[in-house]
Motif scaffolding. Sequence first.
Motif, PDB file in Angstrom:
ATOM      1  N   ALA A   1      17.899  82.943 -14.254  1.00 19.33           N
ATOM      2  CA  ALA A   1      17.948  82.207 -12.989  1.00 19.33           C
ATOM      3  C   ALA A   1      18.653  80.878 -13.252  1.00 19.33           C
TER       4      ALA A   1
ATOM      5  N   ASP B   1      16.714  81.604 -19.145  1.00 21.03           N
ATOM      6  CA  ASP B   1      16.440  83.040 -19.263  1.00 21.03           C
ATOM      7  C   ASP B   1      15.249  83.263 -20.176  1.00 21.03           C
TER       8      ASP B   1
ATOM      9  N   SER C   1      10.176  86.944 -15.797  1.00 24.98           N
ATOM     10  CA  SER C   1      10.788  86.179 -14.713  1.00 24.98           C
ATOM     11  C   SER C   1       9.884  85.034 -14.259  1.00 24.98           C
TER      12      SER C   1
ATOM     13  N   GLU D   1      20.587  89.438 -12.423  1.00 26.17           N
ATOM     14  CA  GLU D   1      19.311  88.795 -12.749  1.00 26.17           C
ATOM     15  C   GLU D   1      18.805  89.178 -14.135  1.00 26.17           C
TER      16      GLU D   1
ATOM     17  N   ASN E   1      11.066  81.168 -13.716  1.00 26.72           N
ATOM     18  CA  ASN E   1      10.924  80.514 -12.415  1.00 26.72           C
ATOM     19  C   ASN E   1      10.072  79.249 -12.519  1.00 26.72           C
TER      20      ASN E   1
ATOM     21  N   PRO F   1      17.827  83.355  -8.528  1.00 32.07           N
ATOM     22  CA  PRO F   1      18.146  84.309  -9.597  1.00 32.07           C
ATOM     23  C   PRO F   1      19.654  84.356  -9.827  1.00 32.07           C
TER      24      PRO F   1
ATOM     25  N   TYR G   1      15.427  87.970 -18.169  1.00 33.19           N
ATOM     26  CA  TYR G   1      15.578  87.586 -16.766  1.00 33.19           C
ATOM     27  C   TYR G   1      16.257  86.220 -16.694  1.00 33.19           C
TER      28      TYR G   1
END
Length: 738
Positions: free
Chosen positions: A694, A646, A650, A686, A654, A682, A692
């Motif tokens: 994932a 996190d 985002s 999310e 990623n 995600p 954010y």
Amino acid sequence: MSELYLRIALPTPLRRLFDYLAPSCVSSTQLQAGIRVQVPFGKRNIIGILVETCQHTDVPKEKLKTAIAILDNQPLLPEPIFKLCQWTANYYQHGLGDTFNWALPALLRQGEAPAHKAQYFWHAAKEADLEDPRLKRAPRQRQALQVLAQHPNGLADELLSAVSINRESLKLLEEKGLAYQQQRTPKNTTASKNILAKAPLSFNPEQQTAFDAIASNLHRFNCYLLAGVTGSGKTEVYLQLIQRCLEQGKQALVLIPEINLGPQTVNRFTQRFNARIALLHSHVNDRQRLDAWINAREGNADIVIGTRSALFTPMPKLGLIIIDEEHDASYKQQEGLRYHARDVAIVRARQANIPIVLGSATPALESLQNAEQGRYALLKLNQRAGGATVPSFIRMDTQSLPLTAGIAAPTQKEIERTLALGQQVLVFINRRGFAPVLMCNECGWTSRCPRCDAFTTYHQRSNELRCHHCGEQQAHPRQCPQCQSVDLRPIGAGTERTEERLQVIFKKTPVLRIDRDSTQRKGSLDEMLGIINSGKACILVGTQMLAKGHHFPKVTLVIILDVDGGLYSADFRASERMAQQIIQVAGRAGRAGDRGRVIIQSQLADHPLLVQLTESGYFAFAQQALSERRSMALPPFSFLALLRADGFKSEQVNLFLDDALTLAEQIHQQNNSSVELLGPVPAPMERKAGRYRAQLLLQSNDRKQLHQLLNQLIFNLEKLPSGRSIRWSIDVDPIDLF
């Protein structure tokens, strides 16, 4: 003479040991594994645990720093706990230093000496008489004196609330010369020769069989799964096993899932035993926790009762471990060291060569599968103790029924009929607050958390919106922020709304709401439980706080609202949790002479899962669920690990998980492993608390291969540049994929 180097585990996210030079004034005999060492680390000084000394290091000597101080003369962590922490860190892929930190009380982590401070104990005076005329109109004082009389060694001050004794009552007894306080250090207490304060109850044949099977093997390791229907007398089996353990001069460790179960558990144990009981959970203060920890470590606590972290308490004469409500998700730590207390407790029992008892009316599917494979010994209690009968189930189809605050009209009539008989009703709704969402009737705007992908819950008492995921609080808006309409309506029902509606319908009946919000004030839960246990007709409204462990003999009707979420959730464990919750809540009904009834309101009343659960019972459901898990290669027929990440952006999250996937694929190909890589994707929510999220899921039918891949993966993940701007963690055997 060659240089001596210290290899120290420090409480940092890095999964490795750190080398230091030993202070010149310290002898080699003092440098034993398990002692605390204060060392410089960056710009601060921190405390770590010495793992070993060695005469070589891979770090250039000029770069090594010297330890500041050796804090202990002997190992703070005895060898069994030291080894248990090593196993835990290795299995859960966590730093050893941080694992040691989880195992130690806060004051020891801060460098305080492992020594007692003076403590107050309450005693009944020798001349005290329960029939004293001055107690005739003082029932609380009489009750307090009765409890004190059962404890010739005295009752520690911090245990008073756990056994429902008011300190004011003791002060009044002291003024009357019927009780007195004694100040001493806890370690001066001695074991009582007479272990029992109260005679044990008689067993039925099933209880006797279960007891005999375990009691005859107290000298060696075995894992027993005590699967008994609610009210079958599992606790009495625990108590008599502990009695046998204490008679052999050994200690017992009892883990409970929830803090709110602590007082009633301690109360039952103190009423039964003249024993030294230590209570360990997050609601005792740091000083009390340290004193209890020291008592247990020195063998001066006969019974240790606590939540999951109590698992790591040193106990030199440990002879028995009991895990109550072993299925409960609270045993899995969800942050930091993500261990499962039940599973680590089994490892501790095996290392100590002692028995462990896992008790539940609704065992986890993993435990049932272990029993089926012969790893656990399955002991069943199919009958309720004392001749009580199992409650009957009514599935009420609410598709065509109007609901008021979540309650159907036929359900209201059943409540009225039950109250007219002088009995009690429990209404279960696992949702706090007044309503799960606030909506504008003009434009359809809904209240959402600005930091999470979630609705905010409306709490009427405080007139505010709260996010139950991150804790964000907002004032109730006067008008819609989107169209400025003042027609804002609470949608759905929570415990507050259900409580309010029932108070309107049943004006003459007390309605008690028991949830996290209503029990924040100290003593509030005890007050409400006192009203319930008085036997007067009342209605209980609550969340899962009411679902387990409580004994309410006057509750004959249980109503379960809104269970349908577990029937169509994307989480493969949702149906298991729903089934466990239904059976646990239903178990509060009919525990005395009157048969209980359970009404399940559902828009899917004829769903095969609900039909099977209510007509054939939990074990029939569990066998069907295990069959489905086997066909889909899901746990317990495969093994999982979840890499979570996190960050505030985002893109950064990623990038890290893409790099992690590339690394995992390379390791997978090199080892030709059976590990399957799923994602990254995600997280279902999310965005949480402004970050954010994932995740990358690793799955394998071979536990060893999964851990081999994880070992190599984590070593490389710590070097990734993309990991510096985000947070990441590994969750081995996750129970929550969301």
